[in-house]
Design a protein around this motif. Structure first.
Motif, PDB file in Angstrom:
ATOM      1  N   GLU A  74       0.786  -1.411   0.186  1.00 16.32           N
ATOM      2  CA  GLU A  74      -0.358   0.027  -0.327  1.00 16.32           C
ATOM      3  C   GLU A  74       0.935   1.352  -0.166  1.00 16.32           C
ATOM      4  O   GLU A  74       0.593   2.080  -0.168  1.00 16.32           O
ATOM      5  N   ARG A 117       1.338   1.941  -3.409  1.00 15.64           N
ATOM      6  CA  ARG A 117       0.426   2.728  -4.997  1.00 15.64           C
ATOM      7  C   ARG A 117      -0.108   4.242  -4.160  1.00 15.64           C
ATOM      8  O   ARG A 117      -0.190   5.049  -4.932  1.00 15.64           O
ATOM      9  N   SER A 118      -0.329   3.913  -3.060  1.00 20.00           N
ATOM     10  CA  SER A 118      -0.001   5.740  -2.204  1.00 20.00           C
ATOM     11  C   SER A 118       0.701   6.962  -2.818  1.00 20.00           C
ATOM     12  O   SER A 118       0.216   7.307  -3.260  1.00 20.00           O
ATOM     13  N   ARG A 137       2.885   6.557  -5.201  1.00 21.09           N
ATOM     14  CA  ARG A 137       2.607   6.258  -6.900  1.00 21.09           C
ATOM     15  C   ARG A 137       1.155   7.276  -7.422  1.00 21.09           C
ATOM     16  O   ARG A 137       0.925   7.739  -8.487  1.00 21.09           O
TER      17      ARG A 137
END
Lengths: 206, 206
Positions: free
Chosen positions: B99, B102-103, B105
């Motif tokens: 996570e 992902r956060s 990016r």
């Protein structure tokens, strides 16, 4: 936590953690049995710092060892600790024989004098900038450094230095300085390349 | 000029020049006898460019080969040539599972959208910036990129792009873009470290 958890949380493989322990780059855990040690948040943080310096800063393990030694050495005056850390962050540059080098290095020294910057005579950044100027001149890239001086001065004075706790414990200040130099430096370089891509696409009208 | 003179003028050793010739990074000289070739200013300039990318840009030989192939490939549209060169200048970054990545990016993608920058979806600079943001967050370094965005935008739009001859021959434009990215990038990074040294000395009152 056990070494396996430390490895999972930091993303650093166990054999690499053992290597850092042997090399003194990571402090020993608390021995709880003959073959078992406990690690804590300070170990996790140190591993994350090493990883950032390796992957984001592209520093060598030798340079990282110097930085860590500077962070940990409590016998040195603060300015010297910061200096050692700064210099470990600078790539080694060999001065070249000849007039091109002498003239570029003189330009750097004059610039620092004019700006009134407090940069020691032996700072490796002086030779590093001289090398870049020599290459610019040889390749016909215009050497107008003023906008870069202004951008560097402003980012450091108005943003980066404010993230450093100068009145806290010394190792925290040195660590913050090192991390700020490396991480903001990489962010700025990446953003410049993004702006290059975007702006050149625009000028090409595609 | 003979290869010995080319070596003296460029500061590149003869065996290294022969390696670049074999690898196609340097175009062949004009054969004037079975064991003798003549070189000219275009060879000297190419060697100086390779040296700048190696020493100042710290690029790998593999990346430099990609850059040179992009400069020389006349079959590609200009935007693609510039893209290839840009991407060869970016370090390879592996996205990480989880996570945090992902956060970070998503933050990069949102930033580029907000700025309206023309950066392709597959640009490696997106992952490069995401990696830096992950490390900043893990280490408690404040992630306020606005001053860096503004400095990057201004330097590129107001200075660097103006050194690129977009209306001249294509290889000259690509070469100028590559050299500008690398040389101004290094100058800016060095000046930032100088400003760091100077400003922290001042704040420490020494």
């Amino acid at each position: 936590m056990r070494i396996s958890e430390l490895s999972a949380k930091s993303g650093v493989a166990i054999p690499t953690i053992k290597y850092y322990l042997r090399e003194g780059m990571l402090h020993q855990g608390e021995q709880t049995a003959a073959t078992r040690a406990e690690y804590d948040e300070t170990h996790l943080r140190r591993l994350r710092m090493i990883r950032a310096l390796l992957e984001v800063g592209r520093l060598s393990v030798a340079s990282i060892k110097q930085v860590i030694a500077a962070v940990e050495d409590e016998s040195l005056p603060v300015r010297q600790v910061l200096g050692t850390a700064h210099y470990a962050l600078s790539p080694a540059v060999e001065p070249e024989p000849g007039e091109e080098w002498r003239s570029a290095r003189a330009m750097v020294d004059d610039l620092i004098d004019e700006l009134g910057w407090d940069v020691t005579e032996s700072a490796p950044t002086r030779d590093e900038l001289a090398q870049t100027i020599v290459r610019m001149r040889q390749l016909g890239v215009p050497v107008d450094l003023r906008p870069y001086v202004e951008a560097a001065r402003r980012l450091v004075a108005e943003v980066e230095l404010n993230t450093i706790p100068f009145d806290g414990p010394r190792d925290a200040a040195v660590e913050a300085m090192v991390l700020g130099t490396v991480l903001y430096g990489r962010a700025l370089d990446t953003l410049r390349r993004m702006a290059h891509e975007s702006e050149s696409a625009r000028r090409l009208g595609v």
